[in-house]
Scaffold this motif. Structure first.
Motif, PDB file in Angstrom:
ATOM      1  N   ILE A   5       0.871  -1.180   0.000  1.00  0.00           N
ATOM      2  CA  ILE A   5       0.000   0.000   0.000  1.00  0.00           C
ATOM      3  C   ILE A   5       0.905   1.225   0.000  1.00  0.00           C
ATOM      4  O   ILE A   5       1.756   1.375   0.881  1.00  0.00           O
ATOM      5  CB  ILE A   5      -0.906   0.014   1.237  1.00  0.00           C
ATOM      6  N   PRO A   7       0.796   5.387  -0.257  1.00  0.00           N
ATOM      7  CA  PRO A   7       0.060   6.655  -0.372  1.00  0.00           C
ATOM      8  C   PRO A   7       0.714   7.534  -1.437  1.00  0.00           C
ATOM      9  O   PRO A   7       1.918   7.775  -1.366  1.00  0.00           O
ATOM     10  CB  PRO A   7       0.185   7.285   1.024  1.00  0.00           C
ATOM     11  N   GLN A  12      -2.503  11.963  -0.930  1.00  0.00           N
ATOM     12  CA  GLN A  12      -2.098  10.699  -0.304  1.00  0.00           C
ATOM     13  C   GLN A  12      -3.151   9.596  -0.472  1.00  0.00           C
ATOM     14  O   GLN A  12      -3.591   8.958   0.489  1.00  0.00           O
ATOM     15  CB  GLN A  12      -1.771  10.914   1.187  1.00  0.00           C
ATOM     16  N   CYS A  13      -3.551   9.412  -1.731  1.00  0.00           N
ATOM     17  CA  CYS A  13      -4.461   8.308  -2.076  1.00  0.00           C
ATOM     18  C   CYS A  13      -3.723   6.987  -1.862  1.00  0.00           C
ATOM     19  O   CYS A  13      -2.584   6.820  -2.305  1.00  0.00           O
ATOM     20  CB  CYS A  13      -4.862   8.450  -3.545  1.00  0.00           C
ATOM     21  N   ASN A  14      -4.353   6.039  -1.197  1.00  0.00           N
ATOM     22  CA  ASN A  14      -3.744   4.719  -0.985  1.00  0.00           C
ATOM     23  C   ASN A  14      -3.799   3.906  -2.275  1.00  0.00           C
ATOM     24  O   ASN A  14      -4.859   3.416  -2.658  1.00  0.00           O
ATOM     25  CB  ASN A  14      -4.482   3.955   0.111  1.00  0.00           C
ATOM     26  N   CYS A  15      -2.658   3.766  -2.933  1.00  0.00           N
ATOM     27  CA  CYS A  15      -2.550   2.895  -4.107  1.00  0.00           C
ATOM     28  C   CYS A  15      -2.176   1.503  -3.616  1.00  0.00           C
ATOM     29  O   CYS A  15      -1.256   1.351  -2.813  1.00  0.00           O
ATOM     30  CB  CYS A  15      -1.474   3.433  -5.044  1.00  0.00           C
ATOM     31  N   SER A  16      -2.911   0.480  -4.068  1.00  0.00           N
ATOM     32  CA  SER A  16      -2.595  -0.910  -3.712  1.00  0.00           C
ATOM     33  C   SER A  16      -1.966  -1.620  -4.896  1.00  0.00           C
ATOM     34  O   SER A  16      -2.474  -1.544  -6.020  1.00  0.00           O
ATOM     35  CB  SER A  16      -3.861  -1.680  -3.312  1.00  0.00           C
ATOM     36  N   ILE A 188      -9.029  -1.610   3.270  1.00  0.00           N
ATOM     37  CA  ILE A 188      -8.038  -0.614   2.854  1.00  0.00           C
ATOM     38  C   ILE A 188      -8.808   0.560   2.265  1.00  0.00           C
ATOM     39  O   ILE A 188      -9.306   0.484   1.137  1.00  0.00           O
ATOM     40  CB  ILE A 188      -7.069  -1.185   1.776  1.00  0.00           C
ATOM     41  N   HIS A 191      -8.004   6.575   1.546  1.00  0.00           N
ATOM     42  CA  HIS A 191      -7.070   7.473   2.237  1.00  0.00           C
ATOM     43  C   HIS A 191      -7.003   7.040   3.700  1.00  0.00           C
ATOM     44  O   HIS A 191      -7.994   6.563   4.249  1.00  0.00           O
ATOM     45  CB  HIS A 191      -7.550   8.930   2.191  1.00  0.00           C
ATOM     46  N   THR A 194      -5.739   1.649   7.747  1.00  0.00           N
ATOM     47  CA  THR A 194      -6.464   0.410   7.525  1.00  0.00           C
ATOM     48  C   THR A 194      -7.432   0.144   8.675  1.00  0.00           C
ATOM     49  O   THR A 194      -7.216   0.621   9.786  1.00  0.00           O
ATOM     50  CB  THR A 194      -5.395  -0.696   7.413  1.00  0.00           C
TER      51      THR A 194
END
Ligand SMILES: [Zn+2]
Length: 208
Positions: A5, A7, A12-16, A188, A191, A194
């Protein structure tokens, strides 16, 4: 399963980055920005990106998708109810004082009930309108993992005051599609930190 994960971008978008350890096939969810950092993780784990999945057409989630496609050749997937919002990326960029990322080409619609796969990994598309008309969550039943986009956050829910947003719809999506998942499901959000379905069912003030 490999799951990183990251950001990305000013919001700070959570990219997976989710990869299958046996085949090294992978999918990237919400590559909003910082594509070089995403590619570094992909190279480090020797992954082959098969899918680029967009949870919804806000610029902080989709802004880097075309750059990632250029580097990986993977198709970009988005629910068709957000195609109109995707055409407004220039307007969204102006709101945030960001540089417009240019047009994003969608390979196909991310339909409710469809599965998105990479090697042995399989995520179910849950259409969860409310934050936007075409918002989706991706649920991996075998891994008990939910990628929630901006529909559900730890202790909060997605804002509904932007174009295409609906408070009634997001609550219906959360109650009918998200809270029905097992308590131990790891969430998840798009933003921030968790959580789990159980913690949100118990403690999220918007879900009482
Ligand atoms: Zn959003």
């Amino acid at each position: 399963m490999i799951h990183k994960i990251l950001p990305v971008g000013p919001l700070q978008c959570n990219c997976s980055i989710i990869g299958d350890e046996a085949s090294h096939e992978a999918m990237v969810i919400d590559p909003g920005d910082d594509i070089e950092d995403i590619l570094a993780i992909i190279r480090e784990h020797n992954l082959k990106v098969k899918q680029i999945v967009i949870t919804h057409a806000h610029i902080d989630h989709v802004g880097g998708a075309m750059k990632l496609r250029a580097q990986t050749g993977a198709p970009i997937l988005l629910n068709q109810n957000d195609y109109a919002l995707l055409k407004m990326l220039d307007v969204q960029a102006a709101w945030l004082g960001m540089r417009p990322p240019g047009a994003v080409e969608i390979a196909h619609d991310l339909k409710d009930g469809q599965s998105v796969t990479a090697g042995s990994l399989s995520g179910d598309v849950l259409h969860t309108p409310g934050h936007t008309e075409g918002s989706v969550c991706l649920y991996f039943p075998a891994e008990k993992l939910l990628i929630a986009g901006d529909t559900l956050f730890a202790g909060s829910i997605g804002r509904t005051d932007l174009p295409g947003g609906s408070y009634q719809k997001i609550l219906r999506s959360l109650h009918d599609r998200v809270l029905v998942l097992p308590d131990e499901t790891v969430v998840i959000p798009g933003h921030g930190p968790t959580s789990t379905i159980g913690e949100e069912r118990e403690g999220n003030p918007f879900l009482k």
